[in-house]
Design a protein around this motif. Structure first.
Motif, short mmCIF file in Angstrom:
data_model
loop_
_atom_site.label_atom_id
_atom_site.label_comp_id
_atom_site.label_asym_id
_atom_site.label_seq_id
_atom_site.Cartn_x
_atom_site.Cartn_y
_atom_site.Cartn_z
N THR A 10 1.16 -1.30 0.00
CA THR A 10 -0.44 -0.16 -0.11
C THR A 10 0.47 0.82 -0.28
OG1 THR A 10 -2.01 -0.74 1.06
CG2 THR A 10 -2.18 1.09 1.15
N GLU A 11 1.68 1.47 1.42
CA GLU A 11 3.08 2.37 0.89
C GLU A 11 3.96 2.65 -0.34
OE1 GLU A 11 2.69 4.97 3.13
OE2 GLU A 11 1.07 3.48 4.13
N LEU A 12 3.95 1.37 -1.09
CA LEU A 12 4.79 1.46 -2.30
C LEU A 12 3.55 2.32 -2.93
CD1 LEU A 12 7.41 0.96 -4.14
CD2 LEU A 12 5.94 -1.68 -4.23
N ILE A 13 2.44 1.54 -3.63
CA ILE A 13 1.55 2.47 -4.33
C ILE A 13 1.06 4.19 -3.65
CG2 ILE A 13 -0.19 2.81 -5.10
CD1 ILE A 13 -0.48 -0.37 -4.66
N VAL A 14 1.44 4.67 -3.09
CA VAL A 14 1.62 5.62 -2.55
C VAL A 14 2.71 6.36 -2.43
CG1 VAL A 14 1.23 7.43 0.07
CG2 VAL A 14 -0.32 5.37 -0.38
N LEU A 15 3.69 6.29 -2.54
CA LEU A 15 5.34 6.54 -2.59
C LEU A 15 5.11 6.72 -4.26
CD1 LEU A 15 7.34 7.93 -1.16
CD2 LEU A 15 8.40 5.53 -1.33
N ALA A 16 4.85 5.96 -5.44
CA ALA A 16 4.69 6.14 -6.44
C ALA A 16 4.15 7.38 -7.35
CB ALA A 16 4.38 4.99 -7.04
N ALA A 17 2.70 7.34 -6.99
CA ALA A 17 1.88 8.07 -7.15
C ALA A 17 2.32 9.70 -6.53
CB ALA A 17 0.49 8.18 -6.09
N GLY A 18 2.56 9.40 -5.68
CA GLY A 18 3.28 10.88 -4.83
C GLY A 18 4.52 11.35 -5.82
N LEU A 19 5.22 10.14 -6.12
CA LEU A 19 6.54 10.84 -7.64
C LEU A 19 5.84 11.78 -8.16
CD1 LEU A 19 8.66 8.25 -7.54
CD2 LEU A 19 8.91 9.76 -6.58
N GLU A 20 4.39 12.09 -8.64
CA GLU A 20 3.62 12.37 -9.56
C GLU A 20 2.83 13.59 -9.07
OE1 GLU A 20 4.45 11.63 -12.85
OE2 GLU A 20 5.47 10.09 -12.15
N LEU A 21 2.68 12.98 -7.69
CA LEU A 21 1.21 14.31 -7.71
C LEU A 21 2.08 15.58 -6.06
CD1 LEU A 21 -1.28 12.07 -6.44
CD2 LEU A 21 -1.14 13.39 -8.50
N ASP A 22 3.18 15.33 -6.45
CA ASP A 22 4.02 16.05 -4.89
C ASP A 22 5.24 16.10 -5.68
OD1 ASP A 22 5.29 17.05 -2.36
OD2 ASP A 22 2.84 16.72 -1.73
N ALA A 23 5.78 17.23 -5.87
CA ALA A 23 6.72 18.04 -6.18
C ALA A 23 8.24 18.34 -5.58
CB ALA A 23 6.42 19.43 -7.14
N SER A 24 7.29 18.31 -4.28
CA SER A 24 8.22 18.79 -3.37
C SER A 24 8.72 16.97 -3.04
CB SER A 24 7.93 19.54 -1.96
OG SER A 24 6.98 18.98 -1.70
N LEU A 25 8.04 15.63 -2.17
CA LEU A 25 8.58 14.32 -2.38
C LEU A 25 9.27 14.22 -3.88
CD1 LEU A 25 7.58 11.69 -0.97
CD2 LEU A 25 5.67 11.55 -2.36
N ARG A 26 8.77 14.22 -5.59
CA ARG A 26 9.72 13.74 -5.77
C ARG A 26 10.69 14.13 -6.27
NH1 ARG A 26 8.31 12.65 -11.46
NH2 ARG A 26 10.44 13.12 -13.05
#
Length: 124
Positions: free
Chosen positions: A73-89
């Motif tokens: 679940t967290e892997l999916i969240v983190l992968a999505a975060g790369l596309e949705l959150d510039a600072s996380l990326r």
């Protein structure tokens, strides 16, 4: 009898559903961003507790629907975060020695060291 009287279309609760999901994602992205910034921390730092989430976030619904582990679940969240959150990326790119401006994917090695309860079964 018309089709409209037979088909029930669920109503989206905008005040709670979409906004609650967005808030949950923002909180989760912030958690992983901070976790990456504290490079020396151990990988056993768990993400925030999900028991208080109402209504259930989309990621938690996926976990329930597909029987995903916390790691998956967290892997999916983190992968999505790369596309949705510039600072996380940017933080993930730095951790992987890449530029946030270049095409990037999350390395499984980083996921295994960062996310809780890592396991190789997630790729099978």
């Amino acid at each position: 009898m018309s089709i409209a009287s037979v088909v029930t279309v669920p109503q989206l609760n905008v005040d709670g559903g979409a906004i609650g999901n967005q808030g949950w994602l923002a909180q989760r992205f912030a958690f992983w961003r901070e976790r990456l910034l504290r490079e020396g921390d151990s990988a056993d730092a768990a993400p925030p507790d999900d028991d208080s989430v109402a209504p259930e976030s989309a990621a938690l619904q996926l976990r329930t629907l597909f029987g995903l582990t916390t790691f998956e679940t967290e892997l999916i969240v983190l992968a999505a975060g790369l596309e949705l959150d510039a600072s996380l990326r940017a933080v993930v790119a730095k951790a992987q020695g890449a530029s946030p401006r270049e095409p990037m994917s999350l390395s499984y090695a980083l996921a295994l060291t960062l996310l809780p309860q890592p396991h190789w079964d997630a790729v099978s």
